[in-house]
Design a protein around this motif. Structure first.
Motif, mmCIF file in Angstrom:
data_model
loop_
_atom_site.group_PDB
_atom_site.id
_atom_site.type_symbol
_atom_site.label_atom_id
_atom_site.label_comp_id
_atom_site.label_asym_id
_atom_site.label_seq_id
_atom_site.Cartn_x
_atom_site.Cartn_y
_atom_site.Cartn_z
ATOM 1 N N THR A 37 0.182 -1.047 -4.898
ATOM 2 C CA THR A 37 1.185 -0.867 -5.945
ATOM 3 C C THR A 37 2.181 -2.023 -5.903
ATOM 4 O O THR A 37 2.150 -2.858 -5.007
ATOM 5 C CB THR A 37 1.962 0.453 -5.745
ATOM 6 O OG1 THR A 37 2.820 0.329 -4.598
ATOM 7 C CG2 THR A 37 1.045 1.641 -5.546
ATOM 8 N N GLY A 38 3.096 -2.031 -6.883
ATOM 9 C CA GLY A 38 4.245 -2.931 -6.850
ATOM 10 C C GLY A 38 4.263 -3.995 -7.911
ATOM 11 O O GLY A 38 5.323 -4.489 -8.287
ATOM 12 N N LEU A 71 -1.050 -3.342 -13.219
ATOM 13 C CA LEU A 71 -1.453 -2.148 -12.478
ATOM 14 C C LEU A 71 -2.798 -2.327 -11.771
ATOM 15 O O LEU A 71 -3.125 -1.553 -10.873
ATOM 16 C CB LEU A 71 -1.508 -0.940 -13.420
ATOM 17 C CG LEU A 71 -0.167 -0.511 -14.040
ATOM 18 C CD1 LEU A 71 -0.357 0.720 -14.918
ATOM 19 C CD2 LEU A 71 0.876 -0.228 -12.958
ATOM 20 N N PHE A 116 -4.400 2.229 -1.816
ATOM 21 C CA PHE A 116 -3.796 2.295 -3.144
ATOM 22 C C PHE A 116 -2.694 1.250 -3.205
ATOM 23 O O PHE A 116 -1.612 1.432 -2.644
ATOM 24 C CB PHE A 116 -3.229 3.692 -3.390
ATOM 25 C CG PHE A 116 -2.605 3.869 -4.743
ATOM 26 C CD1 PHE A 116 -3.309 3.583 -5.898
ATOM 27 C CD2 PHE A 116 -1.303 4.327 -4.859
ATOM 28 C CE1 PHE A 116 -2.738 3.749 -7.152
ATOM 29 C CE2 PHE A 116 -0.709 4.498 -6.105
ATOM 30 C CZ PHE A 116 -1.434 4.201 -7.250
ATOM 31 N N CYS A 126 0.858 -1.176 0.000
ATOM 32 C CA CYS A 126 0.000 0.000 0.000
ATOM 33 C C CYS A 126 0.897 1.230 0.000
ATOM 34 O O CYS A 126 1.898 1.285 0.718
ATOM 35 C CB CYS A 126 -0.890 0.025 1.248
ATOM 36 S SG CYS A 126 -2.061 -1.334 1.361
ATOM 37 N N TYR A 127 0.549 2.209 -0.840
ATOM 38 C CA TYR A 127 1.325 3.445 -0.853
ATOM 39 C C TYR A 127 0.390 4.632 -0.680
ATOM 40 O O TYR A 127 -0.601 4.744 -1.417
ATOM 41 C CB TYR A 127 2.102 3.605 -2.164
ATOM 42 C CG TYR A 127 3.024 4.793 -2.089
ATOM 43 C CD1 TYR A 127 4.291 4.671 -1.532
ATOM 44 C CD2 TYR A 127 2.600 6.046 -2.501
ATOM 45 C CE1 TYR A 127 5.113 5.776 -1.404
ATOM 46 C CE2 TYR A 127 3.420 7.147 -2.375
ATOM 47 C CZ TYR A 127 4.668 7.012 -1.833
ATOM 48 O OH TYR A 127 5.478 8.107 -1.689
ATOM 49 N N GLY A 179 4.370 2.622 1.631
ATOM 50 C CA GLY A 179 5.382 1.968 0.801
ATOM 51 C C GLY A 179 6.146 0.867 1.509
ATOM 52 O O GLY A 179 7.256 0.526 1.108
ATOM 53 N N ILE A 214 -3.559 -5.107 -10.157
ATOM 54 C CA ILE A 214 -3.277 -6.060 -9.069
ATOM 55 C C ILE A 214 -4.197 -7.287 -9.160
ATOM 56 O O ILE A 214 -4.562 -7.882 -8.137
ATOM 57 C CB ILE A 214 -3.391 -5.397 -7.662
ATOM 58 C CG1 ILE A 214 -2.903 -3.956 -7.685
ATOM 59 C CG2 ILE A 214 -2.600 -6.195 -6.636
ATOM 60 C CD1 ILE A 214 -1.434 -3.768 -7.861
#
Length: 481
Positions: A466-467, A471, A464, A433-434, A437, A473
């Motif tokens: 990420t990673g 995009l 949100f 989650c960012y 981060g 997920i």
């Protein structure tokens, strides 16, 4: 003699601008004249000092004059031997200190609740993490710091490790006993690396947790742009006299741009001067702001704005009282839900919300009116939106099952599968989650049903995520066995 009243880069830029130099170098906007729309947006004064390296202005990659002097003054201000100007964010500072101490296959002892930049450094350089699970506050559901006992155990089990890495503080404001951990590391021939992305003010305020350099750290990565007032993406990497200055600069130059921004560098220079001269009164005011808000929010009921009353001499060794960390689960709302309501309904943007907490970043730039506006909004949210908390997820941290080094997993043979079908497999990428981060899942770790449930819950609540290459997920890269 070095003087904290000086700001050499800022002074050199003013002198350069006064000479009305005709620019036949980059940047191509030529002091703003070539891009009127951008100049109107940012301002002519800003554009005239967005310049290139030259003899009068020095060179960030190999400083010999004004940048070198500014770094020396900054080092003195922070109580360090050296201070390196970083314009690629604290991410670059964290990566540089990790890459400087450990090569491929060598170990770094670190808490698992590190920022992704630390694990990225392991992917880049091939060092191997020895994770120390942080303590967890079960009521708040948040990861804490490391206990001295857990660090000592990791050191004794891994005497060949090159360094110990410490968050000082965590995103929530929690500190480990960095002095004892530094002493332990040094007693076993290891470096102490401090991620102080959220601890700039420790060096300049009174009644603060112990700063890394004062605790004996060999390296500290300091985000001046957070609590220090400089422009976003500007930071310092601090080192002690135990560190080879020239080698560290070479490591920095592997990653940092050769076109260092003078906007960012001058903001570091000016902000350092401001903190060195006025930091005590600045952060005394910030502490008073945060305490006022903490008291008022706790009076509302349902929320818990926690502070030093949770310090226990262990994993919650100390707390940064400038941090306004607020537990929200008892009103039946995830932190990210409160975060979204504050922004969408009340026009208030806070730092982050996770599944049980929010963090409001308090600084000298706040106005007293804004403090009361946030307090009033939280009161409204409790009255209008609160609900039964039954069924809410109650923890932020899951102990990882590490199967491969981050580098081996990230660069290994991988394939994409639907994320709901990945349990039991080894992840080849991050999920996080960012902000903040901190990875839920990192390359080389086994995917479990618990982790998948957490990811789904966080996404459903509005975090949100990420990673992943995907995009949306919906798919995740796993090691192809």
């Amino acid at each position: 003699m070095l003087s904290q009243e000086r700001a050499p880069i800022y002074e050199a830029l003013k002198e350069y601008r006064a000479k009305r130099i005709v620019p036949f170098d980059v940047p191509g906007h030529k002091m703003g004249r070539g891009n009127p729309e951008l100049t109107e947006f940012l301002g002519r004064e800003c554009m005239t000092v967005d310049v290139n390296s030259s003899k009068p202005l020095d060179n960030l990659c190999h400083p010999v004059s004004v940048i070198k002097e500014a770094e020396q003054i900054a080092a003195e201000a922070f109580g360090a031997k050296n201070a390196f100007f970083i314009v690629n964010g604290t991410t670059a500072a964290v990566q540089a200190m990790a890459l400087a101490v450990a090569k491929r296959g060598e170990k770094i002892i670190m808490p698992r609740n590190v920022h992704r930049s630390a694990i990225n450094a392991l992917i880049l350089g091939g060092a191997v993490p020895v994770y120390v699970n942080p303590g967890v506050n079960k009521e708040l559901g948040i990861p804490l710091g490391m206990t001295v006992e857990d660090v000592e155990k990791a050191i004794l089990e891994n005497p060949d490790a090159k360094a110990v890495f410490v968050n000082n503080p965590t995103y929530y404001g929690v500190c480990s006993d960095i002095k004892k951990i530094a002493d332990l590391a040094h007693a076993h021939g290891m470096y102490l690396l401090a991620d102080e992305a959220h601890g700039t003010h420790f060096y300049f305020g009174d009644n603060m947790p112990l700063a890394g350099m004062k605790a004996g750290a060999d390296f500290a990565a300091v985000s001046m742009h957070k609590s220090g007032g400089s422009l976003t993406q500007s930071s310092f990497l601090l080192t002690a006299d135990t560190v080879n200055e020239g080698y560290v600069r070479q490591i920095i130059n592997l990653m940092q741009t050769t076109s260092g921004s003078y906007l960012l560098m001058s903001s570091l220079d000016i902000s350092r001067r401001n903190l060195a001269l006025h930091g005590r009164e600045i952060f005394a005011k910030v502490q008073s702001y945060a305490q006022y808000m903490r008291d008022e929010i706790n009076e509302i009921g349902g929320y818990y704005a926690f502070s030093k009353e949770l310090c226990n001499g262990g994993a919650f060794y100390d707390f940064d009282v400038t941090k306004l960390s607020i537990h929200t689960r008892d009103i039946g709302l995830a932190g990210i839900e409160v975060y979204d309501i504050l922004r969408d309904r009340y026009g208030i943007q806070i730092e982050f919300g996770d599944i049980g907490n929010i963090l409001a970043y308090v600084s000298i730039g706040d106005r007293e009116l804004y403090l009361d506006r946030l307090i009033g909004a939280l009161n409204d949210i409790k009255r209008i939106y609160s609900k039964d908390k039954t069924g809410m997820l109650d923890h932020e941290y899951i102990n990882p099952i590490v199967k491969l080094s981050p580098q081996d997993a990230f660069y290994g043979n991988k394939k994409s599968v639907p994320i709901e079908q990945s349990s039991g497999k080894i992840s080849g990428e991050f999920v996080m989650c960012y902000p903040p981060g901190i990875p839920i899942l990192a390359p080389g770790e086994q995917i479990t049903d618990e982790i998948l449930a957490y990811i789904k819950y966080a996404g459903d609540k509005g975090c949100f995520l990420t990673g992943t290459q995907d995009l949306e997920i919906k798919n995740i890269m796993i090691l192809d066995e």
